[in-house]
Each structure stands twice: as structure tokens, then as C-alpha cells.
Design an enzyme around this catalytic site. Structure first.
Site, PDB file in Angstrom:
ATOM      1  N   ASN A  23      54.470  38.911  41.928  1.00  0.00           N
ATOM      2  CA  ASN A  23      54.712  38.656  40.513  1.00  0.00           C
ATOM      3  C   ASN A  23      53.715  39.406  39.632  1.00  0.00           C
ATOM      4  O   ASN A  23      54.067  40.415  39.015  1.00  0.00           O
ATOM      5  CB  ASN A  23      54.660  37.147  40.250  1.00  0.00           C
ATOM      6  CG  ASN A  23      55.171  36.784  38.862  1.00  0.00           C
ATOM      7  OD1 ASN A  23      55.231  37.625  37.984  1.00  0.00           O
ATOM      8  ND2 ASN A  23      55.536  35.535  38.682  1.00  0.00           N
ATOM      9  N   ASP A  24      52.464  38.950  39.622  1.00  0.00           N
ATOM     10  CA  ASP A  24      51.491  39.556  38.715  1.00  0.00           C
ATOM     11  C   ASP A  24      51.279  41.047  38.977  1.00  0.00           C
ATOM     12  O   ASP A  24      51.014  41.810  38.055  1.00  0.00           O
ATOM     13  CB  ASP A  24      50.147  38.833  38.834  1.00  0.00           C
ATOM     14  CG  ASP A  24      50.240  37.409  38.294  1.00  0.00           C
ATOM     15  OD1 ASP A  24      51.113  37.165  37.448  1.00  0.00           O
ATOM     16  OD2 ASP A  24      49.448  36.559  38.731  1.00  0.00           O
TER      17      ASP A  24
END
Lengths: 109, 475
Positions: free
Chosen positions: B398-399
Site C-alpha cells: 500500500n504505502d
């Protein structure tokens, strides 16, 4: 043993050279090997077990024996564990068998 | 210097040479296994030779020698067998906490050497005592700190412990511990019997400080912390090497100390944090407030449709994150990759430096599933290729693919280097739900017009993809 100021300076030389060695050796390791490398260097500082062994072998009192015992116990765990997990991880890294042509361009990675 | 001293000294020289040669071997996957085996032989040799010291002890030690040797063999066997067994059986996903644990043991061992050196009252040189104490302090911090890191990564300690004034409290503990250490050195030099008490308090303080320093750090930062403690243990071992007048310990310890420091800096940089920031700022404590991110509609797509798209495209880059390992889906993923390759698709893996629970962890997890290392690319090597790639498949990450890191100055992850997944013609994101990543930051990638979400457990989604490809056949 008497540690003179000269031997202290020699020790600093050793530290400096060893620090540069570590820096140079590691800076060339590709990041895909960073985890095995961390556990590999973890294994190498397990040499502390040798220091703990000489402390324990030359112990003369019970407190020295107890602390020395734990020193060797922990050091042995560090060495053995570090070696086993590093070896296990590294053994898993395999190149492609099917596409040898891809290897050539991979030299840079 | 007698013959035994020479043999021990030369064995240490040989071992340190083999360690450096072995570490150098690890700079390539081709020679890495040989590297660790060579270093292993060096270690076995130097440990065996250490027993020669039994022939070299003073008369005072002689009556205790049989007990000492018995204890030494017992400790080696117990520690070695336990750690060997743990190391053989640990799951690859649990590797970071295992490394933390073994590292902590090394720190404890260095601290034990320092403790015995203080106990012996034989040394009165200020410099020598100072180095002993410094090694002991660092060893103790590494010992208890690594234990906390292990507990956190192993899920035994879920929440960081934080309270107001914590940094002041920690500073007081640290200064107090150093003060006790100075008192111990001074009383030792005067030959005062108080030295024992001060030493004891010093070690207790140092162990306590290791706890205090580590409990407020969140689980996401643990990789940096383990790496730092690895460097700490190396440094402590190097200093104890000086105390024991053993250059092999000095060299091996300092090589690891500097290598570990470099690794820690690289890792912190990959997370866009300074080491001080990791250690002293309670990152993640208030990030819930940053939830107001981009709003809009996420498109979702069926796993079978996504698989079919990839099957008829020519290039796919897969970005695996820790979510893949949590779902135990690496094997399934590689099955899918092999089917895509059989259909003529060019498949590559792109690994962010902090994917997984420690740097390089994802590479190990993929290697375990049988993925050849020459399909796996570092961020810097592959980031320019996304523009010319048909599909970027993000799985459980995600990040590390959040474009806000490039554009949004107000984002907590602004400036963090990311994989340019958003530049691919089509992005598929396999994700459990609509939640945010570790940093708690919403990810605009999921709302882009060229992004389609494949919601579901990675294992289940990949199974469906494999089935869909099987149904298509191999034409």
C-alpha cells in the site's frame, strides 16, 4: 595485562580499518540479499562466544562462573542461530533454470 | 607470550580473515552460500581453539578448571542446540523476530564479559574500565531492546507503550545509568568495595534503559530498530574485544558495527525517516487524523477478468507486499507467474526496500516459494520501466505505491521513495478491504482511472486467477 596508551592507539587503528572494511564489503551487497546479510553479520558478531569462553574458563568465583555460563550460553545461541538461519535463507536463492538468456542482463541487478 | 597464546592469536587472525572473505562472498547470490560456509568454518575453528586456554590458566584458576570446562561445554551445547533447532524450524515469515532474538543473545553475551571484567577488580586503568563499561552499556541495551523487538514482531506485545514525558524519563534513566557507570569506574580505581554495588546498579540501569528505549517504537519501525541493535551488538563485541585484548573480536565486532550502521541508514532512508526520527518520535501515534485523503470511487474488477487481461498483455510487473506473506500466497502467486510466462508474458517482480518486515525479507519469502532471483528487481532498477509496462499488479502492498509520497507535501509519507506503479497502463490492486496502510494514509492510487481493485484475500484471489487461466488453456 597492562594496556598502555600505545596499545590503545593501535586498537583505534584496528577499529578504523575494520569499520572501513565493513562499510566497503556491505555497500556492494544487492538489496535482495539484505535479510540474509543482516543475519550473516549477526552470526559474525557471535564470535563474542570466544570472549565469553575465555572469561568462563578462567573464572575463579561462583558469580564469575554463573555470569560466564550465561555469556557462553547466549553467545552460542547467537552463533548457531545466526549460522543456521543465514544458511537456510541463502540456500533458497536460485537463478532461473528455464531462461538462461535473462541472466546476462541481470548482472547489474 | 607462549606457544598457546600464539596459536590462539593466529586462529583469531585466520577467523577474522575468513569472516571478511565470507561476507564479501555474500555480495552476490551466486557465491553467498559459499560465503557463509567459509565464515562458519572460521567460527568453528576459533571456538575449538579457545579451549586451548585451559592449558594456559594461572594456578589460582586450576582448582576450578574442571567445573569451568564442564560449564563451558554445557553452555555451548545448550545454547547451540536450542538455537540450531529454533533456526531450523522457524517460518520464513517469522525470520525478523528470530534474527532479533539471536542478536539480543549476542548483546547479552558481550554484557556478560563486561560484567565479569568489572567483577574481577584486577584492572584499575581508567581507559580500560571506561571501554569495559561502554561495551557493557551497549550490550545491555542491545540485549533488552532486541527482546522487546522480538516480542513486538512476534505479536506478543501489540501496542507501543507511550506516556507523556517519556523522552525526559528516558533521558534521566540514560544519564543516571552513565553516572552509575562513572561511579563504578571511580570506585574501582580507588579499590573501594562499593565498586561491586555501583556496577550492579549500572548493569540494571543499562538493561532497563534498553527496555525504555524500545517500548515506544511502533511495530512498523522494528526493521530499522533490529538493524540498529545488530550494529550495537557488533560495537559492543568490538569494545569487549579490546577489553579481552583479542583483536579477532575487535575486527569482527567493528566490521559488523559499521556494516550494520550503513544498513540501518539505508533502511531509514528508504522509509524517508532519519534514525533519530524512528527512535524519538512516536510516528503513527496521531496519523489517524490524516484519514481525510482523496475521495472518489474505486473501481473493482473480478479476479478472472484481471487474469485474462494480464494473459493477453505483453508485460506485467508484480509488486508484492507483506500482505502477500500474511495470506501465505507466495506459492500461488508463483504458480500464476509461471502460467503467464508460459503464455509469453514478460513478468518481473519489483521489490521496495522496505517490503516485508525487514529489508530484503520479501526476497527471502519469494525465494522460498521458488521464484528465481533474476526475476526480482530493486526499486532503482525497475522504476523507469513502469511507463512502458502494460500491467502493474500490486498485492498486499500500500504505502510503497502511494503517489502522495511524490506530490502531496502534507502527507506524512511525503518524500518517501515509492514504486511508480501508477505509471503503468493498467494497475490491478489485490487488497483485502478498503482500509489504509501502515501509515494510516489514504492512497490516491486506488482512485486513479487506470486502477482497478480486486478485493479479497490474496490466496483466494490468486487461486481464482490461476483457475481462470487454466480455463483459457495454453493457446
Amino acid at each position: 595485562m597492562l594496556i598502555t596508551s600505545m596499545t590503545f592507539v593501535i586498537a583505534l587503528y584496528i577499529f578504523m580499518l575494520a569499520a572501513f572494511t565493513g562499510y566497503v564489503v556491505i555497500s556492494r551487497v544487492p538489496s535482495i540479499l539484505h535479510t540474509p546479510l543482516m543475519s550473516g553479520s549477526n552470526f559474525i558478531h557471535g564470535i563474542v562466544v570466544v570472549g565469553a569462553l575465555s572469561v568462563l574458563i578462567s573464572a575463579t568465583t561462583i558469580p564469575e562462573q554463573v555470569i560466564g555460563f550465561f555469556g557462553v550460553l547466549f553467545g552460542a545461541g547467537n552463533v548457531m542461530g545466526g549460522y543456521v538461519v543465514t544458511d537456510r535463507m541463502l540456500a533458497m536463492f536460485r537463478p532461473s533454470t528455464k531462461k538462461p538468456a535473462q541472466k546476462a542482463q541481470d548482472g547489474k541487478a | 607470550m607462549n606457544v598457546i597464546d600464539y596459536i590462539i592469536g593466529l586462529s583469531g587472525l585466520l577467523a577474522s580473515g575468513l569472516f571478511i572473505y565470507g561476507l564479501k562472498g555474500m555480495s552476490s547470490p551466486v557465491t553467498a552460500v559459499r560465503g557463509i560456509v567459509i565464515a562458519g568454518w572460521g567460527m568453528a575453528f576459533v571456538v575449538a581453539v579457545a579451549f586451548l586456554q585451559a592449558f594456559n590458566v594461572s594456578d589460582e584458576v586450576l582448582p576450578h578448571l574442571p567445573v569451568n570446562l564442564g560449564l563451558a561445554v554445557l553452555a555451548l551445547l545448550l545454547g547451540g542446540l536450542w538455537a540450531g533447532w529454533k533456526g531450523k524450524t522457524v517460518e520464513m515469515t517469522a525470520m525478523p523476530q528470530m534474527v532479533a532474538l539471536f542478536n539480543g543473545m549476542g548483546g547479552g553475551s558481550a554484557a556478560a564479559i563486561s560484567a565479569v571484567a568489572m567483577l574481577r577488580h584486577t584492572e584499575v586503568d581508567a581507559l580500560h574500565l571506561g571501554v569495559t563499561m561502554a561495551g557493557g552499556l551497549i550490550g545491555c541495551i542491545s540485549f533488552t531492546g532486541s527482546l522487546i523487538a522480538w516480542a513486538k514482531l512476534d505479536g506478543r506485545m501489540r501496542n507501543p507503550i507511550r506516556f507523556s514525558g517519556q523522552q525526559i524519563f528516558n533521558l534521566v534513566v540514560f544519564v543516571g545509568t552513565v553516572g552509575l557507570g562513572l561511579m563504578a569506574v571511580m570506585t574501582q580505581m580507588q579499590g573501594s568495595p562499593d565498586a561491586g554495588l555501583f556496577s550492579l546498579l549500572f548493569f540494571a540501569g543499562a538493561l532497563f534503559f534498553g527496555l525504555c528505549m524500545t517500548v515506544p517504537i511502533g511495530g512498523a519501525d522494528m526493521p530499522v530498530v533490529i538493524s540498529l541493535y545488530n550494529a550495537f551488538t557488533g560495537l559492543a563485541v568490538g569494545l569487549e574485544g579490546y577489553v579481552m585484548a583479542d583483536p579477532a573480536l575487535m575486527i569482527a565486532g567493528m566490521v559488523v558495527g559499521s556494516a550494520g550502521t550503513l544498513l540501518t541508514v539505508l533502511m531509514a532512508k528508504a522509509m524517508n525517516r532519519s534514525i533519530a526520527n524512528v527512535l524519538f518520535s512516536n510516528f503513527g501515534a496521531s496519523s489517524g487524523a490524516a484519514a481525510a485523503g482523496p475521495q472518489g470511487q474505486m473501481k473493482s474488477v473480478d479476479p478472472a477478468d484481471a487474469a485474462t487481461t494480464m494473459r493477453y498483455d505483453s508485460s506485467v510487473i508484480i509488486i508484492p507486499g507483506y500482505g502477500l506473506a500474511v495470506a501465505q500466497a507466495q506459492q500461488k502467486l508463483y504458480e500464476l507467474v509461471k502460467m503467464l510466462q508460459a503464455a509469453g508474458v514478460d513478468v518481473k517482480f519489483a521489490i521496495h526496500p522496505v517490503a516485508g518486515r525487514m529489508p530484503g525479507h520479501m526476497n527471502v519469502l519469494l525465494a522460498e516459494a521458488g521464484v528465481p532471483y533474476d526475476m526480482i528487481y530493486d526499486m532503482d532498477d525497475i522504476n523507469d520501466s513502469f511507463k512502458t509496462t502494460d500491467v502493474a499488479l500490486v498485492i498486499g502492498a500500500n504505502d510503497v505505491v502511494n503517489p502522495s509520497a511524490r506530490t502531496d507535501k502534507s502527507s506524512p509519507i511525503y518524500g518517501m521513495p515509492i514504486l511508480n506503479a501508477d505509471q503503468a497502463k493498467q494497475v490491478f490492486v489485490i487488497k483485502r478491504g478498503q482500509g489504509t496502510g501502515y501509515s494510516g494514509v489514504q492512497n490516491p492510487l486506488f482512485f486513479l482511472p487506470n486502477t482497478a481493485m480486486v478485493f479479497g484475500d490474496a490466496q483466494a484471489v490468486l487461486s481464482k486467477m490461476v483457475e481462470a487461466l487454466k480455463a483459457l488453456g495454453t493457446n
